[in-house]
Design an enzyme around this catalytic site. Structure first.
Site, mmCIF file in Angstrom:
data_model
loop_
_atom_site.group_PDB
_atom_site.id
_atom_site.type_symbol
_atom_site.label_atom_id
_atom_site.label_comp_id
_atom_site.label_asym_id
_atom_site.label_seq_id
_atom_site.Cartn_x
_atom_site.Cartn_y
_atom_site.Cartn_z
ATOM 1 C CG ASP A 134 14.295 -26.334 37.295
ATOM 2 O OD1 ASP A 134 13.807 -25.769 36.526
ATOM 3 O OD2 ASP A 134 14.572 -26.347 38.508
ATOM 4 C CB VAL A 135 18.989 -25.300 32.343
ATOM 5 C CG1 VAL A 135 20.072 -23.940 31.933
ATOM 6 C CG2 VAL A 135 19.866 -26.524 32.290
#
Length: 207
Positions: A134-135
């Site tokens: 979930d960058v």
């Protein structure tokens, strides 16, 4: 309000230890500033998705502990039918998304410095089989550093939902994943790197 006042005040404790004080990020946020009653320090308490892999978050806490560009994960626990992750509270930190919204895109050199720091954090995890998953600009924090520079410290947060990069990890498909993965199966390192590229594009373009 002092820590002593918080400690003695009423409030439900998560796992008999963490007292939520107020939400971080708005009224619908699932992230809280909380007081750890055992250590008497402020922490960040995040309610994870029901399917979040708690074992993976705990492994992240072990593998990435002490990394200069990773927000430390202190605890992973289940309470009240919910899964929670407890991370360090970084005083004075601001999300990259919020900073760009308020002040516009950073200078190219500053954006490059942010990208290299996040890349270092991701590379350390990938080397041990960990994928962030979930960058985004919402998971990149900029905080004061030891010299007093207000945004000199770059930290990647959100590792509470990270998981193993090998098949069978139980992670679902990644929307808009890397082309080589065709968006099917668990996320891999390539998905993290593509997400980092998109995050940096947002940083320099503002959208």
């Amino acid at each position: 309000m002092s820590l002593r006042a918080w400690t003695s005040g009423p409030g439900r404790l998560v796992a008999g230890r963490y007292e939520p004080l107020h939400r971080l990020g708005g009224a619908v946020s699932r992230v809280w500033l909380a007081l750890d009653h055992e250590r008497v320090v402020e922490v960040v308490l995040r309610e994870a998705a029901p399917a979040a892999p708690g074992g993976a978050a705990a492994r992240c806490a072990d593998v990435l502990r002490g990394h200069p560009h990773v927000v430390a994960v202190h605890d992973v626990l289940d309470d009240g039918g919910r899964r929670w992750t407890v991370t360090e509270y970084v005083a004075g930190a601001v999300h990259l998304r919020e900073l760009v919204a308020r002040r516009g895109p950073p200078a190219p050199a500053a954006a490059a410095r942010i990208g290299l720091a996040v890349l270092g954090a991701l590379t350390a995890g990938h080397a041990r089989g960990l994928v962030h998953g979930d960058v985004s600009a919402a998971n990149v924090l900029l905080a004061p550093d030891a010299t007093g520079a207000p945004h000199g410290r770059v930290l990647l947060t959100g590792h509470g939902i990270a998981g193993p990069s090998h098949p069978g990890s139980g992670r679902g498909p990644v929307p808009h994943g890397a082309p080589e993965g065709a968006g099917v199966g668990p996320p891999g390192p390539a998905d993290d790197l593509l997400a980092l590229g998109r995050t940096l594009y947002f940083a320099v373009e503002g959208h």
